[in-house]
Each structure stands twice: as C-alpha cells, then as structure tokens.
Design a protein around this motif. Sequence first.
Motif, PDB file in Angstrom:
ATOM      1  N   ASP A 100     -44.563  13.483  18.357  1.00 46.50           N
ATOM      2  CA  ASP A 100     -43.310  14.523  18.064  1.00 46.50           C
ATOM      3  C   ASP A 100     -42.386  14.409  17.200  1.00 46.50           C
ATOM      4  OD1 ASP A 100     -40.800  15.646  19.108  1.00 46.50           O
ATOM      5  OD2 ASP A 100     -40.451  14.661  21.005  1.00 46.50           O
ATOM      6  N   PRO A 101     -42.192  15.269  16.642  1.00 44.80           N
ATOM      7  CA  PRO A 101     -41.582  14.634  15.198  1.00 44.80           C
ATOM      8  C   PRO A 101     -40.440  14.690  15.286  1.00 44.80           C
ATOM      9  CG  PRO A 101     -41.335  17.253  15.594  1.00 44.80           C
ATOM     10  CD  PRO A 101     -42.169  16.660  16.235  1.00 44.80           C
ATOM     11  N   ASN A 102     -38.935  14.824  16.326  1.00 44.41           N
ATOM     12  CA  ASN A 102     -37.901  14.359  16.704  1.00 44.41           C
ATOM     13  C   ASN A 102     -38.440  13.822  17.961  1.00 44.41           C
ATOM     14  OD1 ASN A 102     -35.457  13.577  17.494  1.00 44.41           O
ATOM     15  ND2 ASN A 102     -34.780  15.866  16.196  1.00 44.41           N
ATOM     16  N   PRO A 103     -38.609  12.616  18.592  1.00 43.78           N
ATOM     17  CA  PRO A 103     -38.505  12.047  20.173  1.00 43.78           C
ATOM     18  C   PRO A 103     -37.088  11.901  20.717  1.00 43.78           C
ATOM     19  CG  PRO A 103     -38.870  10.681  18.673  1.00 43.78           C
ATOM     20  CD  PRO A 103     -39.027  11.736  18.046  1.00 43.78           C
ATOM     21  N   ILE A 104     -35.905  10.975  19.373  1.00 39.86           N
ATOM     22  CA  ILE A 104     -34.747  11.537  20.818  1.00 39.86           C
ATOM     23  C   ILE A 104     -33.851  12.774  20.808  1.00 39.86           C
ATOM     24  CG2 ILE A 104     -32.870  11.080  19.932  1.00 39.86           C
ATOM     25  CD1 ILE A 104     -33.472   8.479  19.593  1.00 39.86           C
ATOM     26  N   TRP A 105     -34.827  13.766  20.582  1.00 40.17           N
ATOM     27  CA  TRP A 105     -33.994  15.464  20.590  1.00 40.17           C
ATOM     28  C   TRP A 105     -34.956  15.950  22.291  1.00 40.17           C
ATOM     29  CZ3 TRP A 105     -30.655  18.484  21.685  1.00 40.17           C
ATOM     30  CH2 TRP A 105     -30.770  19.644  21.340  1.00 40.17           C
ATOM     31  N   THR A 106     -35.871  15.158  22.035  1.00 44.75           N
ATOM     32  CA  THR A 106     -37.016  15.972  23.170  1.00 44.75           C
ATOM     33  C   THR A 106     -36.352  15.013  24.767  1.00 44.75           C
ATOM     34  OG1 THR A 106     -38.701  15.629  21.847  1.00 44.75           O
ATOM     35  CG2 THR A 106     -39.410  15.993  24.122  1.00 44.75           C
ATOM     36  N   LEU A 107     -35.717  13.026  24.301  1.00 45.05           N
ATOM     37  CA  LEU A 107     -35.566  12.838  26.002  1.00 45.05           C
ATOM     38  C   LEU A 107     -34.065  13.234  26.059  1.00 45.05           C
ATOM     39  CD1 LEU A 107     -36.196   9.201  24.028  1.00 45.05           C
ATOM     40  CD2 LEU A 107     -36.590   9.794  26.706  1.00 45.05           C
ATOM     41  N   ALA A 108     -33.615  13.895  25.477  1.00 44.30           N
ATOM     42  CA  ALA A 108     -32.031  13.975  25.280  1.00 44.30           C
ATOM     43  C   ALA A 108     -32.177  15.671  26.110  1.00 44.30           C
ATOM     44  CB  ALA A 108     -31.025  14.855  24.313  1.00 44.30           C
ATOM     45  N   TRP A 109     -33.028  16.285  25.753  1.00 47.21           N
ATOM     46  CA  TRP A 109     -33.325  17.865  26.755  1.00 47.21           C
ATOM     47  C   TRP A 109     -33.681  17.386  27.671  1.00 47.21           C
ATOM     48  CZ3 TRP A 109     -36.976  20.127  27.696  1.00 47.21           C
ATOM     49  CH2 TRP A 109     -38.236  20.621  26.783  1.00 47.21           C
ATOM     50  N   LEU A 144     -31.970   4.155  36.456  1.00 46.12           N
ATOM     51  CA  LEU A 144     -31.620   2.685  34.915  1.00 46.12           C
ATOM     52  C   LEU A 144     -33.032   3.008  34.689  1.00 46.12           C
ATOM     53  CD1 LEU A 144     -28.928   0.335  34.809  1.00 46.12           C
ATOM     54  CD2 LEU A 144     -29.402   2.879  33.526  1.00 46.12           C
ATOM     55  N   ILE A 145     -34.219   3.308  35.164  1.00 45.99           N
ATOM     56  CA  ILE A 145     -35.315   3.339  35.260  1.00 45.99           C
ATOM     57  C   ILE A 145     -36.067   4.867  33.583  1.00 45.99           C
ATOM     58  CG2 ILE A 145     -35.814   5.718  36.917  1.00 45.99           C
ATOM     59  CD1 ILE A 145     -39.174   4.352  36.202  1.00 45.99           C
ATOM     60  N   VAL A 146     -34.740   5.702  33.543  1.00 43.78           N
ATOM     61  CA  VAL A 146     -35.286   6.483  32.275  1.00 43.78           C
ATOM     62  C   VAL A 146     -34.508   5.823  31.251  1.00 43.78           C
ATOM     63  CG1 VAL A 146     -34.332   8.530  33.661  1.00 43.78           C
ATOM     64  CG2 VAL A 146     -32.068   7.049  32.663  1.00 43.78           C
ATOM     65  N   THR A 147     -33.422   4.596  31.212  1.00 44.51           N
ATOM     66  CA  THR A 147     -33.052   3.645  30.420  1.00 44.51           C
ATOM     67  C   THR A 147     -34.777   3.160  29.356  1.00 44.51           C
ATOM     68  OG1 THR A 147     -30.947   3.225  31.216  1.00 44.51           O
ATOM     69  CG2 THR A 147     -31.658   1.820  29.634  1.00 44.51           C
ATOM     70  N   LEU A 148     -35.228   2.505  30.613  1.00 45.70           N
ATOM     71  CA  LEU A 148     -36.909   1.851  29.932  1.00 45.70           C
ATOM     72  C   LEU A 148     -37.336   3.153  29.053  1.00 45.70           C
ATOM     73  CD1 LEU A 148     -37.068  -0.091  32.962  1.00 45.70           C
ATOM     74  CD2 LEU A 148     -36.774  -0.827  31.060  1.00 45.70           C
ATOM     75  N   ILE A 149     -37.477   4.293  29.948  1.00 47.56           N
ATOM     76  CA  ILE A 149     -38.896   5.344  29.627  1.00 47.56           C
ATOM     77  C   ILE A 149     -38.048   5.837  27.982  1.00 47.56           C
ATOM     78  CG2 ILE A 149     -39.730   7.860  29.371  1.00 47.56           C
ATOM     79  CD1 ILE A 149     -39.311   7.347  32.596  1.00 47.56           C
ATOM     80  N   GLY A 150     -36.978   5.327  27.807  1.00 45.00           N
ATOM     81  CA  GLY A 150     -36.246   6.139  26.992  1.00 45.00           C
ATOM     82  C   GLY A 150     -36.685   5.092  25.501  1.00 45.00           C
ATOM     83  N   TYR A 151     -36.260   3.551  26.131  1.00 48.12           N
ATOM     84  CA  TYR A 151     -36.745   2.627  24.675  1.00 48.12           C
ATOM     85  C   TYR A 151     -38.115   2.417  24.549  1.00 48.12           C
ATOM     86  CZ  TYR A 151     -37.062  -2.588  22.911  1.00 48.12           C
ATOM     87  OH  TYR A 151     -36.606  -3.011  22.087  1.00 48.12           O
ATOM     88  N   SER A 152     -39.144   2.805  25.821  1.00 48.56           N
ATOM     89  CA  SER A 152     -40.529   2.667  24.631  1.00 48.56           C
ATOM     90  C   SER A 152     -40.322   3.964  24.226  1.00 48.56           C
ATOM     91  CB  SER A 152     -41.172   3.094  26.498  1.00 48.56           C
ATOM     92  OG  SER A 152     -41.837   4.251  26.898  1.00 48.56           O
ATOM     93  N   VAL A 153     -39.962   4.971  24.057  1.00 47.74           N
ATOM     94  CA  VAL A 153     -40.443   5.605  23.276  1.00 47.74           C
ATOM     95  C   VAL A 153     -39.589   6.168  21.807  1.00 47.74           C
ATOM     96  CG1 VAL A 153     -39.687   8.527  23.022  1.00 47.74           C
ATOM     97  CG2 VAL A 153     -40.136   7.505  25.183  1.00 47.74           C
ATOM     98  N   ALA A 192     -32.226   3.438  20.591  1.00 48.87           N
ATOM     99  CA  ALA A 192     -30.911   5.351  20.283  1.00 48.87           C
ATOM    100  C   ALA A 192     -32.298   5.517  21.037  1.00 48.87           C
ATOM    101  CB  ALA A 192     -31.815   5.212  19.182  1.00 48.87           C
ATOM    102  N   GLY A 193     -33.401   5.258  22.314  1.00 51.07           N
ATOM    103  CA  GLY A 193     -33.248   6.387  22.687  1.00 51.07           C
ATOM    104  C   GLY A 193     -32.946   5.923  24.540  1.00 51.07           C
ATOM    105  N   ALA A 194     -33.160   4.691  24.935  1.00 45.49           N
ATOM    106  CA  ALA A 194     -32.258   3.832  25.795  1.00 45.49           C
ATOM    107  C   ALA A 194     -31.398   4.079  26.161  1.00 45.49           C
ATOM    108  CB  ALA A 194     -32.273   2.249  25.763  1.00 45.49           C
ATOM    109  N   LEU A 195     -30.428   4.371  24.875  1.00 45.48           N
ATOM    110  CA  LEU A 195     -28.942   5.137  25.304  1.00 45.48           C
ATOM    111  C   LEU A 195     -29.145   6.204  24.910  1.00 45.48           C
ATOM    112  CD1 LEU A 195     -26.924   2.649  22.587  1.00 45.48           C
ATOM    113  CD2 LEU A 195     -27.268   2.694  24.942  1.00 45.48           C
TER     114      LEU A 195
END
Lengths: 203, 178
Positions: free
Chosen positions: B4-13, B65-74, B78-81
């Motif tokens: 994924d070129p922009n994982p942060i954006w994928t996480l957000a939506w 907060l399981i999503v915080t952990l998923i976000g961190y691993s991605v 920044a992903g966690a937040l």
Amino acid sequence: MPPDSPPAALPAPDLPTISAPTPPGLLELFVAFAKMSLAGFGGVLVWARRSIVDQNRWMTADEFNETFALCHFLPGPNIVNLSVVFGSRFRGIPGGIAAFAGLVGPPVVIVTILAALYARYGEIDALRRILAGVSCVAVGLLLAVVLRMMMPLIVKRDLVGLLILAAVFVAIGLLRLPLPAVLLVAIPLSIAITLIVRRRMTA
Amino acid sequence: MNSDPNPIWTLAWTFGLMSLFAVGGANSAIPEMHRVAVDVHHWMTDKQFADVFAISQMSPGPNVLIVTLIGYSVAGVAGALVATLAMCGPTAVVAYYVSRLLARSTRSRWPAIIQAALVPLSIGLMGASGLILALTSDRTWPAALVTIAAAVLAFATRLNPLWMLLAGGCLGFAGVIG
C-alpha cells in the motif's frame, strides 16, 4: 444543560434524586475519565458507573442507565460515546472533548508503548507462550460476555431474537461476509420484525 | 510488508468507516477487523492478530484500543494515533448530535425499538468474534480447554478477569498451552 429534567414531579423517597451538587469542570472531567479508564482492565463500564453515580454523584442511577442505553444503540465503542455525551451535557463541546481525551489519551500512550515492545520482542519464545496463554483466556472471557448477554433472550424465549442472532453469527462468523453488507440487510430487517412483533403484542 | 503506497490513509478510512458500522461496541467489530487486517490488507498474520487481541485485553482502557495496536503494526506511532482517532472520532460526533436531538424529544419510542432490534445483532456479532478468535488462538486441545474453563469461570463467578488473564499467562509460560 442543567439536569433538572421534567420528571421531577415524583420524588423517589429512597434514591438520591439530586444528581450533581456542582457540575464538573473541564479538568475534573478529564481526570475523572482518565482515572476510570486506567482502572478499567477488560472494560471501563463498571468503573464509569462507580465514578459517575456513586463517587461524584454527577448522575442518578436512572440517568446513567438512560445515557448508557443511548450510547449502546449508537454505533462505535459505547464507552467512548458515553464520554462524549456525558462531557458535553455538562460543558458543551469542550466538555465532550475533555472527557474523550481523558478516556482515550492515557491508555493510548500505554498501549502504544506495549505495541512497540511487542514489535521488538514479540518473537521471543517465552513472550509468545505467555501471550498464547493470555489470548486463550481472553477469548473465554469474551464468550462469557456473549453468554451473559444471551441469557435474557433465552429466559424470555425470544425465538425471533435468537434467530436473528444466529443468522448474524453464521453470516459473519462462518461465511465471513463483510460487516457493512450484513448490517445493511440485518438492521432494517431486525427493526421491521421488532415493530411487527410489538404491534401484535399490543393488538 | 504491504504494498500500500499510503497505509495511513488506508487506516483512516478503513477504521473511520468501521466505527460507523460497529453496532454493539468494539468487541462486535472484531470479525471485521480480522477480515480487514488479516485477509484483505495482510497487515498481520492470524497469530499476530490473536496476540494483539490478548494485549488489548490485558491493557487498561476501553477495548477499542485494539485498533491502536493494529495501527502501530501498520505504520508505527502515527498509524496508532490515526487508527484510534478514526475508530473513535466519527462515532463520537454522531453520539454528540444524536444525544442533543434526543434531549429535546425524550418521549419518542424509536430509541427503545431500535435498541431492542439491535440487541440480537450485537450479540450475534460478538459470538462471531468469539468464534474467530477461538479459531486463531485455540490451536491445541489444552488451549481450547483453557478457553472453555475461562468462559465458565467468568460466566458463573464474579472473579476479577485480570486474575484469569494472569493465570493464562502463567499456563502459557509453563508450556501447557503448547
């Protein structure tokens, strides 16, 4: 909004009907929600109730139940909804943000640190074994919550409810269909069935 | 690991959308999180997902907060937040407006009806969560037995769940789970 809502005409003799001696300020909201959140291992609701109703008397038990019921039928994490609804009721939008920040901020810091530790040391054999054991128990705890929540339906012999429950379970758990698609069908269907059943019961 | 070129954006939506569909709280959204994180985006393996669930249950704070952990691993911190805010933000805004709307008309019977209709749905979703997590973490018979024992204990007693999680950790460390 002051909590002097209309049904004050019938004062219940035993219950403490006066909820808030002084409405909480922004800092108080933040601290109270941070405390209940950090105490809440495996769920914050119990602590939220204890803090809001028993310790601070910001709400009566009934007010709390009503507020929580509202947050339960809204989508998203219930307790997060509760913090926003509760905080904004006393201090408007800043109050909602203060309560939300208190609830989510401190544990996010802790969980992020844990995530970093896991990313770094997660492959260590002892830690893997410990986590495997913890996750087995955690799944059991979740199953117990499901059983507890099912009991009222079983006691009432709510066949329709149990049927809907089973259908959702099969669609998501066994067929692994996407959640939005399942809910777009299941929510209207369930509301329609509930309406029909209630009409029949009152007719 | 992922293309994924922009994982942060994928996480957000992904989590922003999920938050609006998470009827009945964070635990009922777990099958969807599992589907998205493991099957669709390949952010983590089955085993990592089970670990992340275990960590989120051991940590203080809301279960979401399981999503915080998923976000961190991605995508790290920044992903966690982003994942956390995406999962909590949209629904918080909805909660704010709905509660203000209902404060004006508390006599409506719709909230009660919608709630009654949603109860079986959210239990079914949580049951599905239990099944999916059991399939990922209980890969041996002793493991399945530990899960069943924990379920029975938690259902029948008022024992603090933290003690049971600790006991599970000890059993795992001792190599009982396998």
